[in-house]
Scaffold this motif. Structure first.
Motif, short mmCIF file in Angstrom:
data_model
loop_
_atom_site.label_atom_id
_atom_site.label_comp_id
_atom_site.label_asym_id
_atom_site.label_seq_id
_atom_site.Cartn_x
_atom_site.Cartn_y
_atom_site.Cartn_z
N ILE A 36 -72.64 53.79 -26.29
CA ILE A 36 -73.28 54.84 -27.09
C ILE A 36 -73.64 55.99 -26.16
N PHE A 37 -73.09 57.15 -26.44
CA PHE A 37 -73.35 58.35 -25.65
C PHE A 37 -74.39 59.20 -26.38
N THR A 38 -75.27 59.82 -25.63
CA THR A 38 -76.33 60.61 -26.24
C THR A 38 -75.76 61.76 -27.07
N ARG B 152 -61.90 67.43 -24.79
CA ARG B 152 -62.83 67.51 -23.65
C ARG B 152 -63.98 68.41 -24.02
N ARG B 153 -65.21 67.90 -23.84
CA ARG B 153 -66.40 68.65 -24.22
C ARG B 153 -67.32 68.95 -23.05
N GLY B 154 -66.91 68.55 -21.84
CA GLY B 154 -67.77 68.78 -20.69
C GLY B 154 -69.02 67.95 -20.73
N LEU B 155 -68.94 66.77 -21.36
CA LEU B 155 -70.08 65.87 -21.51
C LEU B 155 -69.69 64.47 -21.03
N PRO B 156 -70.67 63.60 -20.77
CA PRO B 156 -70.34 62.23 -20.39
C PRO B 156 -69.44 61.50 -21.39
N VAL B 157 -69.50 61.90 -22.67
CA VAL B 157 -68.66 61.25 -23.68
C VAL B 157 -67.18 61.39 -23.36
N ASP B 158 -66.82 62.40 -22.56
CA ASP B 158 -65.41 62.58 -22.19
C ASP B 158 -64.85 61.35 -21.47
N ARG B 159 -65.74 60.53 -20.89
CA ARG B 159 -65.28 59.38 -20.11
C ARG B 159 -65.02 58.14 -20.97
N TRP B 160 -65.20 58.23 -22.27
CA TRP B 160 -65.04 57.03 -23.10
C TRP B 160 -63.66 56.42 -22.92
N LEU C 188 -62.41 52.71 -21.83
CA LEU C 188 -61.44 51.91 -22.58
C LEU C 188 -60.35 51.38 -21.66
N GLY C 189 -59.85 52.25 -20.78
CA GLY C 189 -58.82 51.81 -19.85
C GLY C 189 -59.29 50.68 -18.97
N ASP C 190 -60.52 50.80 -18.47
CA ASP C 190 -61.09 49.72 -17.64
C ASP C 190 -61.23 48.43 -18.44
#
Length: 304
Positions: free
Chosen positions: A270-272, A282-290, A294-296
């Motif tokens: 859950i991202f803030t 890409r939004r320049g936010l931590p959510v970009d790393r979702w 998933l890959g990991d």
């Protein structure tokens, strides 16, 4: 008509064409009313402006994104874009995700599933979208956030569209498994990722596969069990949502709780911030790393 054809993968811009496979060459077994000619258009949504969307889909298909043979890992992934069963976010929840997977050795199959009908006139369609957006509450306290799709979308046409989409999802799995050798994948290593409405499709199929279970599922900002027991052989699940997606973040929390209560492997992020529909944008936010998470997770689950 043959069920296989060649088509450009991204609004005519792909340098190498992707194979397109019709799910129902002789026509689907059922349909939805008022669906006209298929239309591609440019999104005006704030989260992914200018991206390609589709509407009025009545002839569902799979578009194949094959990996470099040197990287191929024998895993197939069916990608299901979202769009409230009215449109398909074809680019940032479809093509971009399929390319990301193929670049990492997965054979991706982009599912174009059937949708509810919409007016052919662009202005009339846009006006309808604006009315729907205006009807949505702008502020929803967490304690009052919907915990089921029926609380978030009070539209009597949705349940039928949802069933039709799941029908296309099950047919897509059948085709991929039947023809797995064609793409060098293992029939038992086929998973599904979906976004929004495509996430509900993914979970609906996982809950009632009517065949062997999927190898894994990744419903992103969507999906619910509808209170049904999670099958004992339900696939491992990865899911992600943003807390400021006030219409669905509680629904996704409930999905994770149901999977966990059923003693099935599950991972929730859950991202803030991120809102609804972030997809591969890409939004320049931590959510970009979702998608990196998933890959990991796929590697950790043995699907790499």
């Amino acid at each position: 008509m043959a069920d296989d054809a060649r088509a450009e993968g991204k609004a005519g811009e792909e340098t190498s064409p992707n194979r397109v496979i019709r799910l129902w060459p002789d026509g689907p077994p059922s349909g939805l009313p008022g669906v006209g000619l298929e239309i591609a258009f440019s999104s005006q949504a704030a989260g992914a402006p200018g991206t390609t969307m589709l509407r009025n889909v009545s002839d569902p298909s799979l578009t194949v994104f094959a990996p470099d043979p040197a990287k191929a890992n024998g895993v197939g992934v069916i990608v299901c874009p979202g769009g409230a069963w009215r449109v398909l976010a074809w680019e940032h929840e479809g093509i971009d995700a399929a390319r990301w997977l193929a670049a990492r050795g997965y054979t991706a199959f982009l599912l174009k599933y059937r949708l509810r009908g919409s007016p052919p006139d662009p202005a009339e369609f846009a006006a309808g979208v604006a009315r729907m957006a205006a009807s949505m509450p702008t502020v929803i306290p967490g304690a009052k956030a919907p915990r089921a799709l029926a609380e978030a979308m009070r539209d009597e046409t949705v349940p039928r569209a949802r069933d039709i989409a799941a029908e296309d999802g099950r047919r897509a799995i059948e085709i991929v498994r039947e023809r797995a050798a064609e793409w060098g994948i293992e029939p038992g290593r086929v998973g599904m990722i979906g976004f929004s409405a495509g996430a509900f499709l993914t979970v609906d199929v996982a809950m009632d596969p009517r065949g062997a279970p999927l190898a894994f599922v990744a419903p992103i900002y969507g999906g619910e069990t509808l209170g049904r027991p999670v099958p004992a052989d339900a696939p491992p699940m990865f899911t992600a949502v943003a807390q400021d997606d006030r219409m669905l973040f509680r629904v996704v929390e409930g999905l994770y709780a149901d999977w966990s209560s059923g003693d099935r492997p599950a991972e929730l992020h859950i991202f803030t911030r991120g809102g609804h529909g972030f997809g591969m944008a890409r939004r320049g936010l931590p959510v970009d790393r979702w998608v990196d998470l998933l890959g990991d997770w796929l590697v950790d689950q043995g699907f790499s």
